[in-house]
Structures are given as C-alpha cells and as structure tokens.
Design a protein around this motif. Sequence first.
Motif, PDB file in Angstrom:
ATOM      1  N   UNK A  93       0.792  -1.325   0.076  1.00 15.92           N
ATOM      2  CA  UNK A  93       0.211  -0.024  -0.006  1.00 15.92           C
ATOM      3  C   UNK A  93       0.776   1.273  -0.109  1.00 15.92           C
ATOM      4  N   UNK A  94       2.292   1.061   0.106  1.00 13.12           N
ATOM      5  CA  UNK A  94       2.847   2.406   0.357  1.00 13.12           C
ATOM      6  C   UNK A  94       2.868   3.249  -0.997  1.00 13.12           C
ATOM      7  N   UNK A  95       2.762   2.805  -1.980  1.00 15.49           N
ATOM      8  CA  UNK A  95       2.778   3.675  -3.156  1.00 15.49           C
ATOM      9  C   UNK A  95       1.209   4.414  -3.704  1.00 15.49           C
ATOM     10  N   UNK A  96       0.341   4.271  -2.538  1.00 15.75           N
ATOM     11  CA  UNK A  96      -0.937   5.004  -2.642  1.00 15.75           C
ATOM     12  C   UNK A  96      -1.138   5.787  -1.845  1.00 15.75           C
ATOM     13  N   UNK A  97      -2.060   7.085  -2.087  1.00 12.74           N
ATOM     14  CA  UNK A  97      -2.403   8.013  -1.108  1.00 12.74           C
ATOM     15  C   UNK A  97      -2.945   7.465   0.484  1.00 12.74           C
ATOM     16  N   UNK A  98      -3.677   6.220   0.362  1.00 11.85           N
ATOM     17  CA  UNK A  98      -4.086   5.551   1.469  1.00 11.85           C
ATOM     18  C   UNK A  98      -2.972   4.969   2.217  1.00 11.85           C
ATOM     19  N   UNK A  99      -1.877   4.685   1.384  1.00 10.35           N
ATOM     20  CA  UNK A  99      -0.848   4.082   2.323  1.00 10.35           C
ATOM     21  C   UNK A  99       0.060   5.168   3.044  1.00 10.35           C
ATOM     22  N   UNK A 100       0.222   6.191   2.184  1.00  8.16           N
ATOM     23  CA  UNK A 100       0.875   7.390   3.030  1.00  8.16           C
ATOM     24  C   UNK A 100       0.243   7.864   4.186  1.00  8.16           C
ATOM     25  N   UNK A 101      -1.067   7.935   3.949  1.00  7.07           N
ATOM     26  CA  UNK A 101      -1.898   8.417   5.244  1.00  7.07           C
ATOM     27  C   UNK A 101      -1.859   7.356   6.363  1.00  7.07           C
ATOM     28  N   UNK A 102      -1.838   6.113   6.011  1.00  8.62           N
ATOM     29  CA  UNK A 102      -1.709   4.944   7.000  1.00  8.62           C
ATOM     30  C   UNK A 102      -0.325   4.882   7.764  1.00  8.62           C
TER      31      UNK A 102
END
Length: 204
Positions: A137-146
């Motif tokens: 998930x790191x390469x997604x906006x959700x991953x950054x927020x997480x």
Amino acid sequence: MNILTHLHLADISKTHLGANLAGNFITASIDNAPQALRQGLWLNHEINQLCATHELTQELIALFPKQLTSIAADLMFISFDYYLAFYWEEYHHLSLPDFSQKAYSELAEFAAQSDVYHPQPCLDIIADMRRQDWLNGYATPKGIQQALTQRAKGHPHSALFNGADKILAQMQIETETAFRTFYPQLMAYTRIWSRKTPSDYLPE
C-alpha cells in the motif's frame, strides 16, 4: 522508521529482515544478541546513522516548514518508502507483491519469539503490517496516510502529523529528487557494509 526501505536493504544485502526492522526498537547490546540477528542489528545502526548524517538527507529535512522541524525526518522517511514502492521495479528483481509475501513470511517467523531482541512493539507492527498489507500500500495515498497515522502513535508531537500528507504532496519534487539521488548510494553502502561486517556479528 522507514519500514519498506529497511526490509528492502536487508534483502539486497542478504541479511536478517526481522533484525533489520527490530533494530529500531532494541536498546540491548548487539554483542548479547542471538548470533543470527547480530549482522542485521549492526546493519540497521549503520543505515540509520548514514540517513541521519548524510548531506542530502540533512538538506531535505531543512526544506520542510519550520513548524514541522520536529517531525521532518519522519516525513522524509515516509516519503522514501512511498518512492521506493512507486519505483519498485527499478530497485528489486521481484515484484512488490511477491517481495511483500516473502517479507511477511520471514517476519512471521521472527515474531514467533518474544524477548528483548524480539521486542513487543516491533512484533505488534509486524502483525498490523501483514494484516493490513502495508508493504503493497505504500505507493498509494491511502498508504501514505496509514504510514503517517502509524508514525504519529506515541510521538511527542503527534498533532503535527495532521495534514502532513498535504505537505508531502507540495514537496513532491524535493522529496523525490532527494530519494532518487540518495537511495542508490544507500543501497551501495549497504552491500559494502554486509561484506565488511565485524566478524563477531556474522551469522554462524
């Protein structure tokens, strides 16, 4: 702590993934650690030391807004995990999903034991990481927020992480340029360190 980068560097240097991750939580002496973990713990220290002192990372940290100085290094590390995931195929021969499954499996073995060299905070993160599939998930906006939410937990300046994703978006050019310049150097250093590890820290 930049989780994906520590795991990636551990893998390309053929050192212990769990030890490289747990090194951020362990205060006990490396000399008393199980032999299998010593090289990874030592490598974790060398990586963190270089990241904290390198001219490129210091220059990037200085570019963050002054009010975020106390969390600038955290934001830099989160951005590095993002760009590593985004450009993953340039840095590793396995796909990110395949690497993630390999990492989750090895970390699960590490998490089967709990002591000062398998600290509970690290084991908790390993469990959450696998359950929520952080690595993919790191390469997604959700991953950054997480990642921002996770980093804010227990941080003395946790409130500063609110809205930090917008700061990272605004600083995309600066953070991406720093990562693309610095990370190949860090990979090279890591491989050299793995070959020059003190003999007492090498696995049996």
